[in-house]
Design a protein around this motif. Structure first.
Motif, PDB file in Angstrom:
ATOM      1  N   SER A 232       7.644   7.190   5.407  1.00 17.71           N
ATOM      2  CA  SER A 232       6.444   8.020   5.529  1.00 17.71           C
ATOM      3  C   SER A 232       5.698   8.072   4.203  1.00 17.71           C
ATOM      4  O   SER A 232       4.478   7.942   4.171  1.00 17.71           O
ATOM      5  CB  SER A 232       6.811   9.443   5.947  1.00 17.71           C
ATOM      6  N   PHE A 235       4.153   4.850   3.537  1.00 12.07           N
ATOM      7  CA  PHE A 235       3.046   4.725   4.475  1.00 12.07           C
ATOM      8  C   PHE A 235       1.804   5.418   3.909  1.00 12.07           C
ATOM      9  O   PHE A 235       0.681   4.971   4.093  1.00 12.07           O
ATOM     10  CB  PHE A 235       3.446   5.352   5.812  1.00 12.07           C
ATOM     11  N   LEU A 236       2.031   6.503   3.188  1.00  9.24           N
ATOM     12  CA  LEU A 236       0.930   7.232   2.570  1.00  9.24           C
ATOM     13  C   LEU A 236       0.581   6.683   1.188  1.00  9.24           C
ATOM     14  O   LEU A 236      -0.269   7.213   0.498  1.00  9.24           O
ATOM     15  CB  LEU A 236       1.281   8.715   2.449  1.00  9.24           C
ATOM     16  N   GLY A 237       1.274   5.606   0.778  1.00 10.46           N
ATOM     17  CA  GLY A 237       0.966   4.995  -0.510  1.00 10.46           C
ATOM     18  C   GLY A 237       1.660   5.664  -1.679  1.00 10.46           C
ATOM     19  O   GLY A 237       1.314   5.426  -2.826  1.00 10.46           O
ATOM     20  N   SER A 249       5.130   0.774   3.661  1.00 12.19           N
ATOM     21  CA  SER A 249       3.833   0.272   3.202  1.00 12.19           C
ATOM     22  C   SER A 249       3.388  -0.914   4.039  1.00 12.19           C
ATOM     23  O   SER A 249       2.191  -1.154   4.207  1.00 12.19           O
ATOM     24  CB  SER A 249       3.881  -0.084   1.715  1.00 12.19           C
ATOM     25  N   LEU A 251       3.781  -1.051   7.227  1.00 11.95           N
ATOM     26  CA  LEU A 251       3.150  -0.405   8.378  1.00 11.95           C
ATOM     27  C   LEU A 251       1.752   0.087   8.025  1.00 11.95           C
ATOM     28  O   LEU A 251       0.831  -0.003   8.824  1.00 11.95           O
ATOM     29  CB  LEU A 251       3.986   0.790   8.836  1.00 11.95           C
ATOM     30  N   ASN A 252       1.614   0.589   6.799  1.00  7.70           N
ATOM     31  CA  ASN A 252       0.316   1.065   6.357  1.00  7.70           C
ATOM     32  C   ASN A 252      -0.722  -0.056   6.418  1.00  7.70           C
ATOM     33  O   ASN A 252      -1.800   0.107   6.969  1.00  7.70           O
ATOM     34  CB  ASN A 252       0.451   1.619   4.935  1.00  7.70           C
ATOM     35  N   SER A 253      -0.394  -1.228   5.857  1.00 18.44           N
ATOM     36  CA  SER A 253      -1.385  -2.310   5.914  1.00 18.44           C
ATOM     37  C   SER A 253      -1.556  -2.817   7.331  1.00 18.44           C
ATOM     38  O   SER A 253      -2.637  -3.271   7.698  1.00 18.44           O
ATOM     39  CB  SER A 253      -1.038  -3.471   4.987  1.00 18.44           C
ATOM     40  N   GLN A 255      -1.677  -1.179  10.012  1.00 17.93           N
ATOM     41  CA  GLN A 255      -2.481  -0.303  10.845  1.00 17.93           C
ATOM     42  C   GLN A 255      -3.903  -0.828  11.035  1.00 17.93           C
ATOM     43  O   GLN A 255      -4.504  -0.663  12.086  1.00 17.93           O
ATOM     44  CB  GLN A 255      -2.532   1.080  10.199  1.00 17.93           C
ATOM     45  N   ARG A 256      -4.425  -1.491   9.998  1.00 17.32           N
ATOM     46  CA  ARG A 256      -5.796  -2.008  10.090  1.00 17.32           C
ATOM     47  C   ARG A 256      -5.893  -3.198  11.026  1.00 17.32           C
ATOM     48  O   ARG A 256      -6.974  -3.570  11.449  1.00 17.32           O
ATOM     49  CB  ARG A 256      -6.263  -2.480   8.715  1.00 17.32           C
ATOM     50  N   ALA A 265       2.800  -4.764  12.692  1.00 17.71           N
ATOM     51  CA  ALA A 265       3.262  -3.376  12.851  1.00 17.71           C
ATOM     52  C   ALA A 265       4.602  -3.319  13.582  1.00 17.71           C
ATOM     53  O   ALA A 265       5.373  -2.389  13.390  1.00 17.71           O
ATOM     54  CB  ALA A 265       2.222  -2.566  13.615  1.00 17.71           C
TER      55      ALA A 265
ATOM     56  N   THR B 223      -9.355   1.360  12.776  1.00 16.41           N
ATOM     57  CA  THR B 223      -8.959   0.793  14.070  1.00 16.41           C
ATOM     58  C   THR B 223      -9.174   1.813  15.176  1.00 16.41           C
ATOM     59  O   THR B 223      -9.688   1.490  16.255  1.00 16.41           O
ATOM     60  CB  THR B 223      -7.466   0.396  14.044  1.00 16.41           C
ATOM     61  N   LEU B 241     -14.396  -2.562   9.900  1.00 14.53           N
ATOM     62  CA  LEU B 241     -13.728  -3.488   8.987  1.00 14.53           C
ATOM     63  C   LEU B 241     -14.309  -4.884   9.122  1.00 14.53           C
ATOM     64  O   LEU B 241     -14.603  -5.346  10.223  1.00 14.53           O
ATOM     65  CB  LEU B 241     -12.240  -3.561   9.306  1.00 14.53           C
ATOM     66  N   ASN B 358      -5.848   4.520  -3.610  1.00 16.59           N
ATOM     67  CA  ASN B 358      -4.939   4.408  -2.473  1.00 16.59           C
ATOM     68  C   ASN B 358      -5.687   4.129  -1.182  1.00 16.59           C
ATOM     69  O   ASN B 358      -5.901   5.005  -0.378  1.00 16.59           O
ATOM     70  CB  ASN B 358      -4.166   5.725  -2.357  1.00 16.59           C
ATOM     71  N   PRO B 360      -5.965   0.702   1.817  1.00 14.70           N
ATOM     72  CA  PRO B 360      -5.342  -0.600   2.099  1.00 14.70           C
ATOM     73  C   PRO B 360      -6.171  -1.799   1.645  1.00 14.70           C
ATOM     74  O   PRO B 360      -5.605  -2.768   1.135  1.00 14.70           O
ATOM     75  CB  PRO B 360      -5.198  -0.608   3.625  1.00 14.70           C
ATOM     76  N   ARG B 363      -6.025  -2.188  -2.068  1.00  9.14           N
ATOM     77  CA  ARG B 363      -4.679  -2.589  -2.448  1.00  9.14           C
ATOM     78  C   ARG B 363      -4.496  -4.088  -2.228  1.00  9.14           C
ATOM     79  O   ARG B 363      -3.920  -4.785  -3.068  1.00  9.14           O
ATOM     80  CB  ARG B 363      -3.661  -1.801  -1.632  1.00  9.14           C
TER      81      ARG B 363
ATOM     82  N   PHE C 145       5.340   8.261  13.153  1.00  3.35           N
ATOM     83  CA  PHE C 145       4.070   7.589  12.873  1.00  3.35           C
ATOM     84  C   PHE C 145       4.024   6.191  13.464  1.00  3.35           C
ATOM     85  O   PHE C 145       2.987   5.731  13.911  1.00  3.35           O
ATOM     86  CB  PHE C 145       3.742   7.596  11.373  1.00  3.35           C
ATOM     87  N   LEU C 256       1.886  13.647   9.684  1.00  2.00           N
ATOM     88  CA  LEU C 256       1.530  12.251   9.921  1.00  2.00           C
ATOM     89  C   LEU C 256       0.922  12.045  11.299  1.00  2.00           C
ATOM     90  O   LEU C 256      -0.008  11.260  11.457  1.00  2.00           O
ATOM     91  CB  LEU C 256       2.769  11.367   9.753  1.00  2.00           C
TER      92      LEU C 256
END
Lengths: 295, 505, 313
Positions: A232, A235-237, A249, A251-253, A255-256, A265, B223, B241, B358, B360, B363, C145, C256
Motif C-alpha cells: 500500500s 502504491f502511494l509512492g 509500485s 501496481l501503481n504504474s 493503474q494507468r 496489474a 483511467t 493520458l 510523486n 506515475p 516517475r 486496492f 485506499l
C-alpha cells in the motif's frame, strides 16, 4: 487453572522425551494448508535470495522497442511501461515484500514485546500509561499513521519498514501484556519471585517462554498484513524507490494502463495475494498446533 | 434513451422534485484534481482556474491563437511612456447578484487582488501603482514602471471581476460562494465530490450559453476518468493520458480536443544553494551540458507519451512565437557527453540526487533519464517525494536536480523571469547572473514580439550554455468529450471554456 | 458493573487526549510548511508571513496545540487552511458518504461472512466447509486496492456495467447511488466477511457442542430450528462484538479504497489533508473518527460483558 495443569500432566507422562515444540511441529505437519503455506514461504525466500540466478532478465533493463508488450514466450508475464520484463520485476520484487514483512514485524516485536512485558509485569501507573498509549495508537487509522510516518522519515523501503513496524507495535504490546498478566499469577512465577529472583530475570526466564507460542502466531499473521501495508505504501509512492521493483509500485504504474496492458496489474496483485495467503495459512496452522486446548 | 429512463427513475423516486429540473441540460465535467478555494484573489491551483472559466469572466481573454481578445473590457490603450493603461469596460454587464459592473466595481476588484490578505494576485499586479476611475465605464491603471506582460495577467485570475457588495460582505470566505460576472453562477460545492454551477440569466453574452447546468467532479485517476466518460457518467474530461489517445480515437462516440501547452517540464539543477550545489553537476556547466546531451528527448516522448508531446529545450514550446528557432533541440550525443565529462575532469560515475514529484508519468520519465544518463557516466539516484515535502526541500536547496513542471503563462515572461532572475521566489536553481538580470529587466520594459524576441535571443543563448534548467518537453492538453457536445475549442492555456457549447440530448 | 463502566468511561479521556497528541506531533514532524504550500507557484514571502501569522504557525508548537485544544473545548474544530471551510462543516459533508459506504460494506460482510460461517460449522468437514474456509482466506489475503483496481477493470472498463467511481447520494437517485457504491462496498466487505466467517464458524461450532443444543436436539426439535434459534443466538455475541469493531475501523475511512474509487469520504479527506499539510483538518477528523472508534470499542466490551454474565465479576 488447576484443571489445565491436571490435563497437561498425563500427556507429559505418556511422552517423556517429546518436547512441546516437537509436538507442535508434528501436529503442524498434519495440516495441509499450513504445510502449503510453509512451502510457499520457503520457495519465496529462496526466490528472493537467488533472484539473480532465477530471473530470466535484468529487472531494471529498459527497452524502448518492447514497451507494454503482452505476455509472450520471451516475456512470460509481458513487459511494463518502460519495456522491462514483468516476470523479472516480480521475482526481484519478492525481496522488497518479504524483507518489508519480516523486518517491520521484527521492529514491531522489538518495541512491542518489552513494552508489553513491562506493562503486564509492573502494572499500576506504568501499565496505565502504556495501555492508554496503545489504545490511542489503535484508534488512529493505521494507514494514516503509516503514511504520516513514512512521509516524515522520507521515502525509502527502509523507512517504510520502520513506519509499518511502529504502527504494528500496539498489537504486540497488547498481546504480551495480556499473556503476562495471565501468567504472572501462576504458581511457578510466584515461586520464582518468592526465592528472590529479580523482575527482569523472571520476565525473561519464566514469562517470555510461555508467551512465545502466541507470539509466533501473531508474528506470522502480522507479516501477512505487513506485506499488504508495504504494498500500500509503495502504491502511494512512499516505499521502494525506482528503479528497484516492488509489487506495490508496480501496481501503481499499472493503474494507468488497465485498458491497454492489464497484465501489468494482474501479476503483482497475484504475487501479493499468494504471499499473504501463505503467511495466513501458516499462521492458522500454527495457532491450531500450538493451541493448548488441542493437546 | 438510457438517459431519459434514468431521469424518469429519478423523478419517480424523488416525488418532491419537479420533472422540469430533470429535463434541464447538464454538462458533467471530470477534473483531475479537487480545486482549492474559489476566490480569484486567494486561489492558486491550475484546476481552480478551469472552474473559474465558467464562473468568473475576466477583463480580457485569449483565443486559441494566443491573441488577447476582449471579454468584460472592450479595449485597452497603453500610454506612449508605457506608464498607464486605460481600459474601457463593456456596458450593461451585471454580476450574479444583480450589481452592475462599472468602473468603481473594476477598481474595487483590482484593488482587492492587490491588497487582500494572502492574495496571490499581488505579485502579478506588482507593477500597478494605483487604479483610477476615469468615467463610469473607464478605468486607468497607473504603473510604477512600464510592464509589457501586464495585459496577459488581466487575461487570467488577476483580470477576474468580483461583485464588490458580495466580496465586502464575505471577506476571506468569498471563495465559499463566489459572485462574479461569468456565464454561470455558483450553486454549491461538496469538497472532493462536486462543484455545481447554473446558467446566469443576465449574462452579457447569454445568447451563446445553452447548457443549463455544469457539474464539475474531481476524479484523480485518469483511467477511471476515461471509463466514466465512456460509460456516460461524464460528458467531458480533462488531462487524458497520451497513452490512451489511440483508444480514444478509435471510439466513434468520443472526440479529442488538443492544444500544445504554454508550460514545460524540465529538470531544475541546484547551482547555488547549500552543500547539494557543491557537486560537479552544480559547479561545472560542462557536467550539466553532458547531462543534457545524454538525454534522448525523442525517446522519452515516444516511450512515455506515445510520441504525442513535443520535445523542447527552451522555456516556451517550439510552436510559440517566442521560440528561438536558431537554437533547436540537440539530438542525443553520448560520445560528446563523455568527452565533456572528461574535460571537466570529474570522477565518473557522477552521482546525482534527483528529486521527483510523486506521480506515475514523471516517475517513468525520471527512470528513463536515469537509464540514459547512466550510459554517459552519471549515477542518478531517484528520490520520489510527495508534493508538500518537495516544496520544502526545493526551498532549502536540498536537491541536486529536481523534475519540475510549470503550467505556463500566456506571456513568455511568466515562464522565464521568476525562474532565472537572481533571488526570485521561483529561482529554484539559485542561479545568479548579473548580465542576464539586466537583459531580463529590459525584456519587461519593451513591447512587441520582434523587439522582445530579439532580447530573448541573448538570454536563451546564455541559459542553454549555463543550463540552470534543462527543459525536456511540452505536454499537449488532452480534453476528451462525447460527440453529443459540440462547439468545443481548446486554447493553449488548457482551460475549459463553456460559452458557445451545445449539448444534444 | 457500574463501577467498571465508570472506569472504562474515565479511560476514554486520556486515550482521546493521547490520540490528539500523537496526531498533532506527527503532523508537525512532517517536513513541509503549509504556508509554503498555500503560497502556490508564486510564493511571495509577504503572503507566506501573513498565512503563518493567521494560523499561528509562527508560534511555538506547544502553543499551537493549546490554541487547538482551546478551540475544541468551545466546540470549534477550526477551519481548513486550504478551503477556508469550518472543519465541522467538512465532517458533516463527509459523514453521510462514509456512513453509507460503511453500512453497505457491513451488510455485505454480515450476509456473506455469517452465512458462510454458519454453513461451514453445520456442514463441518464437508466440501461446503472447505469452500467457505477458502473464501475466508481469499477475503483476508486479497489487498483491497488490487481488488478495487481489478473490479474497475472488469466491471467498468471491460463490461461497462458499473460506474468506475464517484458517489451519488441515495436521496438524489437511489438506483444510481447503489450502482456507484456497490463495488467499493464489496471490496471493503469482502475482507471483513473473511474475518467474520472464521469467528462465526468458531462460535457456532462451540455452540453446537454445548449442552443446551444437545438438550434441544434431544427434545426432538427440527435441526434448522436448533441451529438458528438455539445455537445462533449464543454464537451471536462475539459476532456482534467483532462487527462493531470492524464498523468502527470502516468509519475512520477506507483510505485506499476511497482513493481508487474517488469517493469523497473521510479517508480521502484525511489523506488529501495530510498531503496538503492542512493540519486542522487532519487533527479534527482524526479526533472525531477515533472517538467514534473508541466509543464503539467500549460498547462492544459492554455488550460482551452483558452477554457473558460470568465476566461481570
Amino acid at each position: 487453572m488447576m484443571a489445565g495443569v491436571a490435563l497437561s500432566s498425563p500427556a507429559t507422562v505418556a511422552e517423556p522425551v517429546d518436547s512441546p515444540s516437537r509436538r507442535a511441529w508434528r501436529r503442524l505437519k498434519k495440516r495441509r494448508g499450513a504445510m502449503f503455506g510453509l512451502i510457499v514461504i520457503v520457495a519465496l525466500i529462496a526466490l528472493a535470495i537467488c533472484a539473480d540466478l532465477v530471473s530470466p532478465h535484468d529487472p531494471i533493463k529498459q527497452s524502448y522497442s518492447a514497451v507494454r508488450k503482452a505476455p509472450s514466450l520471451q516475456h512470460w508475464f509481458g513487459t511494463d511501461e518502460l519495456g522491462r520484463d514483468v516476470l523479472a520485476r516480480i521475482i526481484f520484487g519478492t525481496r522488497a515484500s518479504l524483507s518489508a514483512g519480516i523486518i517491520s514485524v521484527g521492529i514491531a516485536m522489538l518495541l512491542g514485546v518489552p513494552l508489553g512485558l513491562i506493562a503486564g509485569y509492573c502494572g499500576g501507573f506504568i501499565d496505565a500509561l502504556i495501555s492508554r498509549f496503545t489504545d490511542a495508537m489503535l484508534a488512529c487509522p493505521f494507514l494514516i499513521l503509516a503514511i504520516a510516518l513514512a512521509a516524515f522519515l522520507g521515502p525509502s523501503l527502509g523507512n517504510a519498514m520502520i513506519a509499518i513496524g511502529v504502527t504494528a507495535m500496539p498489537v504486540f504490546i497488547r498481546l504480551t501484556r495480556g499473556q503476562v498478566m495471565g501468567i504472572a499469577v501462576e504458581t511457578y512465577v510466584e515461586a520464582a519471585r518468592a526465592i528472590g529472583n529479580p523482575p527482569w530475570r523472571i520476565a525473561v526466564r519464566h514469562i517470555l517462554p510461555n508467551v512465545l507460542p502466541q507470539l509466533l502466531v501473531q508474528i506470522t499473521l502480522t507479516i501477512a498484513s505487513a506485506i499488504i501495508a508495504e504494498a500500500s505504501l509503495s502504491f502511494l509512492g512512499l516505499g521502494q524507490q525506482p528503479p528497484a521493483p516492488s509489487w506495490g509500485s508496480m501496481l501503481n504504474s499499472a493503474q494507468r494502463f488497465l485498458t491497454n496492458a492489464p497484465w501489468m496489474a494482474v501479476w503483482p496483485g497475484l504475487s501479493i495475494f499468494i504471499s499473504v495467503l501463505a503467511f495466513n495459512l501458516l499462521g492458522d496452522g500454527l495457532r491450531d498446533a500450538l493451541d493448548p486446548k488441542n493437546r | 434513451m438510457q438517459k431519459r429512463r434514468t431521469a424518469l427513475y429519478a423523478a419517480a423516486l424523488l416525488l418532491g422534485s419537479s420533472l422540469a429540473a430533470q429535463a434541464q441540460s447538464t454538462l458533467r465535467i471530470g477534473l483531475a484534481e479537487d480545486p482549492d478555494i474559489l476566490d480569484p484573489s486567494l486561489a492558486r491551483t491550475y484546476v481552480g482556474r478551469i472552474v473559474f472559466s465558467s464562473i468568473c469572466d475576466k477583463l480580457f481573454d485569449i483565443n486559441e491563437k494566443l491573441e488577447v481578445i476582449p471579454q468584460l473590457a472592450l479595449s485597452r490603450e497603453t500610454s506612449a511612456d508605457g506608464l498607464s493603461v486605460t481600459i474601457k469596460l463593456r456596458p450593461g454587464v451585471k454580476f450574479h447578484d444583480g450589481e452592475p459592473l462599472d468602473a468603481e466595481a473594476a477598481k474595487y476588484s483590482l484593488e482587492r487582488h492587490m491588497t487582500i490578505q494572502g492574495s496571490f494576485r499581488k505579485p502579478e499586479l506588482a507593477s500597478v501603482d494605483h487604479v483610477e476611475v476615469v468615467d463610469p465605464l473607464t478605468v486607468k491603471l497607473v504603473l510604477k514602471a512600464p510592464f509589457s506582460p501586464l495585459i496577459a495577467q488581466l487575461t487570467d485570475r488577476a483580470g477576474m471581476m468580483v461583485s464588490p457588495k458580495a466580496a465586502k460582505a464575505a471577506g476571506d470566505k468569498f471563495g465559499l460562494g463566489p459572485v462574479c460576472a461569468g456565464p454561470y453562477k455558483f450553486v454549491e460545492r461538496v469538497q472532493q465530490d462536486r462543484i455545481v454551477v447554473e446558467k446566469f440569466a443576465d449574462y452579457w453574452n447569454k445568447q451563446n450559453v445553452s447548457i443549463d447546468r455544469i457539474v464539475y467532479r474531481p476524479i484523480p485517476d485518469s483511467t477511471v476518468r476515461l471509463a466514466n466518460l465512456k460509460s456516460g457518467q461524464l460528458d467531458l474530461i480533462e488531462r487524458a493520458l497520451a497513452t490512451d489517445i489511440k483508444d480514444i480515437q478509435s471510439n466513434p462516440k468520443l472526440k479529442l480536443a488538443t492544444a500544445l501547452e504554454l508550460g514545460y517540464q524540465g529538470i531544475t539543477i541546484n547551482v547555488g544553494k547549500g552543500d547539494k550545489s557543491k557537486g560537479p553537476l552544480g559547479q561545472d556547466k560542462r557536467v550539466r551540458q553532458a547531462f543534457d546531451l545524454a538525454i534522448d528527448r525523442a525517446a522519452i516522448n515516444e516511450v512515455v507519451f506515445n510520441g504525442n508531446f513535443v520535445p523542447g529545450n527552451q522555456w516556451v514550446s517550439p510552436a510559440n512565437p517566442f521560440y528561438q528557432e536558431t537554437m533547436p533541440v540537440r539530438p542525443r550525443d553520448v560520445a560528446k557527453a563523455k568527452k565533456l565529462l572528461a574535460e571537466a575532469g570529474v570522477k565518473t560515475p557522477v552521482t546525482v540526487d534527483l528529486m521527483v514529484p510523486n506521480n506515475p508519468e514523471t516517475r517513468a520519465v525520471s527512470e528513463l533519464v536515469q537509464g540514459m544518463t547512466a550510459e554517459a557516466g552519471f549515477d542518478v539516484k531517484i528520490r520520489v517525494t510527495e508534493f508538500a515535502t518537495s516544496l520544502n526541500e526545493a526551498e532549502q536547496g536540498n536537491f541536486q536536480a529536481y523534475i519540475l513542471r510549470w503550467s505556463g503563462r500566456t506571456d513568455p515572461d511568466g515562464n522565464l523571469y521568476t525562474f532565472v532572475k537572481s533571488g526570485s521566489p521561483q529561482n529554484y536553481s539559485f542561479y545568479t547572473n548579473a548580465d542576464l538580470d539586466k537583459q531580463l529587466e529590459e525584456s519587461r520594459s519593451k513591447d512587441g514580439v520582434p523587439t522582445r524576441k530579439a532580447i530573448y535571443t541573448g538570454i536563451t543563448k546564455t541559459l542553454l550554455e549555463d543550463l540552470p534548467i534543462i527543459y525536456l518537453y511540452h505536454q499537449r492538453h488532452l480534453i476528451v468529450h462525447t460527440d453529443k457536445l459540440s462547439g468545443y475549442v481548446q486554447a493553449p492555456d488548457g482551460m475549459i471554456r463553456v460559452v458557445g457549447l451545445k449539448l444534444a440530448q | 458493573m457500574i463501577g467498571l463502566l465508570a472506569r472504562r468511561l474515565l479511560q476514554l479521556i486520556p486515550t482521546i487526549f493521547l490520540v490528539s497528541v500523537i496526531i498533532f506531533s506527527l503532523q508537525h514532524l512532517l517536513p513541509g510548511d503549509p504556508a509554503l504550500i498555500m503560497a502556490g507557484e508564486e510564493k511571495d514571502p509577504e503572503v507566506i508571513a501573513q498565512i503563518r501569522a493567521q494560523y499561528h504557525l509562527d508560534q511555538p508548537i506547544v502553543l499551537q496545540y493549546l490554541y487547538w485544544v482551546k478551540g475544541v473545548f468551545v466546540g470549534d474544530l477550526g477551519e481548513s487552511m486550504r478551503l477556508k471551510q469550518p472543519i465541522s462543516e467538512l465532517i458533516a459533508q463527509k459523514l453521510p458518504v462514509t456512513l453509507q459506504l460503511a453500512s453497505m460494506a457491513m451488510v455485505i460482510a454480515l450476509v456473506i461472512g455469517v452465512g458462510m460461517g454458519v454453513l461451514s460449522a453445520v456442514k463441518k468437514g464437508t466440501g461446503w466447509d472447505a469452500a467457505a474456509n477458502l473464501f475466508a482466506l481469499w477475503g483476508i489475503s486479497t489487498p483491497n486496492f488490487w481488488l478495487g483496481i481489478m473490479m474497475i477493470f472488469l466491471f467498468s472498463v471491460q463490461l461497462g456495467w458499473l460506474p468506475a467511481s464517484g458517489f451519488v447520494s441515495p436521496f438524489e437517485n437511489l438506483s444510481q447511488s447503489l450502482k456507484a457504491s456497490i463495488m467499493p462496498a464489496f471490496v471493503l466487505g469482502n475482507s471483513i466477511a473473511g474475518v467474520l466467517m472464521r469467528h462465526t464458524r468458531g462460535a457456532m461450532l462451540q455452540a453446537l457442542q454445548s449442552d443446551y443444543v444437545r438438550t434441544a436436539r434431544a427434545k426432538g426439535l427440527h435441526e434448522p430450528r436448533v441451529v438458528l434459534h438455539h445455537a445462533m443466538r449464543n454464537a451471536l455475541t462475539p459476532i456482534i462484538t467483532l462487527g462493531a469493531l470492524e464498523f468502527g475501523t470502516l468509519l475512520s475511512g477506507a483510505v485506499l479504497t476511497e482513493q481508487i474509487f474517488s469517493i469523497p469520504g473521510f479517508g480521502k479527506l484525511i489523506v488529501d489533508a495530510v498531503l496538503n499539510r492542512d493540519y486542522a483538518v487532519v487533527q479534527g477528523v482524526v479526533l472525531v473518527t477515533s472517538a467514534v472508534y473508541i466509543v464503539l470499542n467500549l460498547l462492544a466490551d459492554i455488550g460482551y460483558i452483558l452477554a457473558n454474565p460470568r465476566l461481570r465479576a
